[in-house]
Design a protein around this motif. Structure first.
Motif, PDB file in Angstrom:
ATOM      1  N   VAL A  34     -39.215 -15.286   0.370  1.00  0.00           N
ATOM      2  CA  VAL A  34     -38.535 -14.053   0.782  1.00  0.00           C
ATOM      3  C   VAL A  34     -38.213 -14.111   2.262  1.00  0.00           C
ATOM      4  O   VAL A  34     -39.030 -14.551   3.076  1.00  0.00           O
ATOM      5  CB  VAL A  34     -39.405 -12.799   0.500  1.00  0.00           C
ATOM      6  CG1 VAL A  34     -38.687 -11.532   0.943  1.00  0.00           C
ATOM      7  CG2 VAL A  34     -39.747 -12.708  -0.985  1.00  0.00           C
ATOM      8  N   ARG A  54     -32.478 -10.773   5.729  1.00  0.00           N
ATOM      9  CA  ARG A  54     -31.162 -11.294   6.075  1.00  0.00           C
ATOM     10  C   ARG A  54     -30.289 -10.187   6.678  1.00  0.00           C
ATOM     11  O   ARG A  54     -30.321  -9.040   6.242  1.00  0.00           O
ATOM     12  CB  ARG A  54     -30.469 -11.872   4.836  1.00  0.00           C
ATOM     13  CG  ARG A  54     -31.137 -13.123   4.250  1.00  0.00           C
ATOM     14  CD  ARG A  54     -31.005 -14.305   5.195  1.00  0.00           C
ATOM     15  NE  ARG A  54     -31.552 -15.540   4.641  1.00  0.00           N
ATOM     16  CZ  ARG A  54     -30.823 -16.523   4.127  1.00  0.00           C
ATOM     17  NH1 ARG A  54     -29.509 -16.413   4.068  1.00  0.00           N
ATOM     18  NH2 ARG A  54     -31.399 -17.616   3.676  1.00  0.00           N
ATOM     19  N   THR A 102     -27.024  -8.144   7.174  1.00  0.00           N
ATOM     20  CA  THR A 102     -25.933  -7.843   6.245  1.00  0.00           C
ATOM     21  C   THR A 102     -24.580  -7.643   6.924  1.00  0.00           C
ATOM     22  O   THR A 102     -23.557  -7.646   6.245  1.00  0.00           O
ATOM     23  CB  THR A 102     -26.251  -6.573   5.433  1.00  0.00           C
ATOM     24  OG1 THR A 102     -26.418  -5.467   6.334  1.00  0.00           O
ATOM     25  CG2 THR A 102     -27.507  -6.760   4.613  1.00  0.00           C
ATOM     26  N   ASP A 150     -24.720 -14.754   5.318  1.00  0.00           N
ATOM     27  CA  ASP A 150     -25.379 -15.548   4.285  1.00  0.00           C
ATOM     28  C   ASP A 150     -26.479 -16.444   4.847  1.00  0.00           C
ATOM     29  O   ASP A 150     -27.363 -16.876   4.131  1.00  0.00           O
ATOM     30  CB  ASP A 150     -24.362 -16.415   3.537  1.00  0.00           C
ATOM     31  CG  ASP A 150     -23.467 -15.573   2.635  1.00  0.00           C
ATOM     32  OD1 ASP A 150     -23.883 -14.457   2.308  1.00  0.00           O
ATOM     33  OD2 ASP A 150     -22.392 -16.040   2.273  1.00  0.00           O
ATOM     34  N   LYS A 178     -31.162  -6.705   4.592  1.00  0.00           N
ATOM     35  CA  LYS A 178     -31.583  -6.750   3.196  1.00  0.00           C
ATOM     36  C   LYS A 178     -32.617  -7.860   3.061  1.00  0.00           C
ATOM     37  O   LYS A 178     -32.491  -8.898   3.702  1.00  0.00           O
ATOM     38  CB  LYS A 178     -30.412  -7.054   2.262  1.00  0.00           C
ATOM     39  CG  LYS A 178     -29.582  -5.866   1.856  1.00  0.00           C
ATOM     40  CD  LYS A 178     -28.582  -6.256   0.770  1.00  0.00           C
ATOM     41  CE  LYS A 178     -27.778  -5.040   0.318  1.00  0.00           C
ATOM     42  NZ  LYS A 178     -26.838  -5.391  -0.794  1.00  0.00           N
ATOM     43  N   ARG A 199     -34.025 -10.770   0.852  1.00  0.00           N
ATOM     44  CA  ARG A 199     -33.487 -11.622  -0.209  1.00  0.00           C
ATOM     45  C   ARG A 199     -34.553 -12.629  -0.623  1.00  0.00           C
ATOM     46  O   ARG A 199     -35.298 -13.126   0.223  1.00  0.00           O
ATOM     47  CB  ARG A 199     -32.233 -12.357   0.261  1.00  0.00           C
ATOM     48  CG  ARG A 199     -31.596 -13.212  -0.827  1.00  0.00           C
ATOM     49  CD  ARG A 199     -30.329 -13.876  -0.359  1.00  0.00           C
ATOM     50  NE  ARG A 199     -29.833 -14.801  -1.376  1.00  0.00           N
ATOM     51  CZ  ARG A 199     -28.763 -15.571  -1.220  1.00  0.00           C
ATOM     52  NH1 ARG A 199     -28.071 -15.518  -0.096  1.00  0.00           N
ATOM     53  NH2 ARG A 199     -28.382 -16.390  -2.186  1.00  0.00           N
ATOM     54  N   THR A 217     -30.926 -14.742  -6.253  1.00  0.00           N
ATOM     55  CA  THR A 217     -30.095 -13.579  -5.907  1.00  0.00           C
ATOM     56  C   THR A 217     -30.892 -12.282  -6.024  1.00  0.00           C
ATOM     57  O   THR A 217     -30.320 -11.225  -6.274  1.00  0.00           O
ATOM     58  CB  THR A 217     -28.863 -13.513  -6.814  1.00  0.00           C
ATOM     59  OG1 THR A 217     -29.293 -13.545  -8.194  1.00  0.00           O
ATOM     60  CG2 THR A 217     -27.923 -14.677  -6.554  1.00  0.00           C
ATOM     61  N   MET A 277     -32.422  -9.254  -4.482  1.00  0.00           N
ATOM     62  CA  MET A 277     -32.213  -8.576  -3.197  1.00  0.00           C
ATOM     63  C   MET A 277     -32.702  -7.134  -3.227  1.00  0.00           C
ATOM     64  O   MET A 277     -32.657  -6.475  -4.265  1.00  0.00           O
ATOM     65  CB  MET A 277     -30.739  -8.626  -2.802  1.00  0.00           C
ATOM     66  CG  MET A 277     -30.283  -9.992  -2.346  1.00  0.00           C
ATOM     67  SD  MET A 277     -28.586 -10.008  -1.723  1.00  0.00           S
ATOM     68  CE  MET A 277     -27.676 -10.001  -3.255  1.00  0.00           C
ATOM     69  N   SER A 278     -33.134  -6.663  -2.069  1.00  0.00           N
ATOM     70  CA  SER A 278     -33.564  -5.270  -1.929  1.00  0.00           C
ATOM     71  C   SER A 278     -32.354  -4.406  -1.607  1.00  0.00           C
ATOM     72  O   SER A 278     -31.248  -4.914  -1.373  1.00  0.00           O
ATOM     73  CB  SER A 278     -34.578  -5.152  -0.794  1.00  0.00           C
ATOM     74  OG  SER A 278     -33.925  -5.327   0.473  1.00  0.00           O
ATOM     75  N   GLU A 302     -30.301  -2.102   1.009  1.00  0.00           N
ATOM     76  CA  GLU A 302     -30.105  -2.290   2.443  1.00  0.00           C
ATOM     77  C   GLU A 302     -30.903  -1.259   3.235  1.00  0.00           C
ATOM     78  O   GLU A 302     -31.021  -0.100   2.821  1.00  0.00           O
ATOM     79  CB  GLU A 302     -28.623  -2.176   2.805  1.00  0.00           C
ATOM     80  CG  GLU A 302     -28.328  -2.472   4.261  1.00  0.00           C
ATOM     81  CD  GLU A 302     -26.845  -2.578   4.546  1.00  0.00           C
ATOM     82  OE1 GLU A 302     -26.471  -2.650   5.728  1.00  0.00           O
ATOM     83  OE2 GLU A 302     -26.055  -2.581   3.590  1.00  0.00           O
TER      84      GLU A 302
END
Length: 203
Positions: free
Chosen positions: A81, A84, A86, A92, A151, A153, A166, A168-169, A171
């Motif tokens: 985890v 990242r 956004t 990315d 977020k 990821r 993929t 993801m939480s 935002e």
């Protein structure tokens, strides 16, 4: 000759397994892709969720994050985890340099990881023991740009050949810390006092 081949396989096989059983490997840091030879990510909806306790956090603040298996009989053996950015131009690959930590200090199933030589900016597993949930905390950098969103990821590994990257939480936004706002307000007050004194001096 056959004996040497068997011995070679016996020596190499654990190294291949350890590539995911004791922690995510460094090559997974950027694209969150496990180094499992000949496998690709699942393209179905991940049977996992990343739950964040709040959708807003102050600079320098801390948030609790939970990775859950959502299926009734679901589980996972490995994970990685990261937080990242956004809204960065390189969203990315923009790992936010915050600090992960175990939610419970005695939890031996998870460990922090230094990706790209940044201390504790990722968190991963310690063994392939089957898990249904793990909980950890993340501290946002004190000087994080509040115009950028975040977020979490994850790559989640169910088995050597079955994994998703993929997960993801929702935002979360970052707001200015109370101390920073107080300092800014104090600067305004001091500026006003100085301006008043100078003005009264010339009147």
């Amino acid at each position: 000759m056959a004996a040497y081949i068997v011995l070679l396989i016996a020596c190499v096989q654990p190294a291949l397994v350890l590539g995911y059983s004791t922690a995510a490997g460094p090559p997974a840091c950027i694209n969150l892709t496990p180094q499992h030879d000949g496998t690709i990510a699942q393209n179905s909806t991940p049977p996992y969720s990343l739950f964040v306790e709040t959708n807003s956090i102050k600079q320098g603040g801390m948030v609790t994050v939970t990775l859950n298996a959502t299926a009734t009989d679901g589980y996972f053996e490995g994970f990685l985890v990261q937080a990242r950015c956004t809204k960065c131009t390189t969203a990315d690959t923009a790992i936010v340099p915050g600090t992960f930590a175990k939610y419970t200090a005695s939890d031996g199933t998870i460990q922090t990881m230094d990706c790209l030589n940044v201390t504790k900016n990722s968190i991963t597993h310690t063994s392939e023991f089957k898990k249904t949930s793990v909980m950890f905390t993340w501290k946002v950098p004190a000087g994080y740009d509040v115009s950028q969103g975040i977020k979490f990821r994850a790559t989640v590994v169910k088995s050597l050949r079955t994994w998703w990257n993929t997960v993801m939480s929702d935002e979360i936004s970052v707001t200015t810390s109370t101390c920073a706002r107080s300092a800014s307000a104090m600067a305004v007050v001091i500026g006003s006092i100085i301006a008043s004194l100078l003005l009264s001096h010339y009147l």
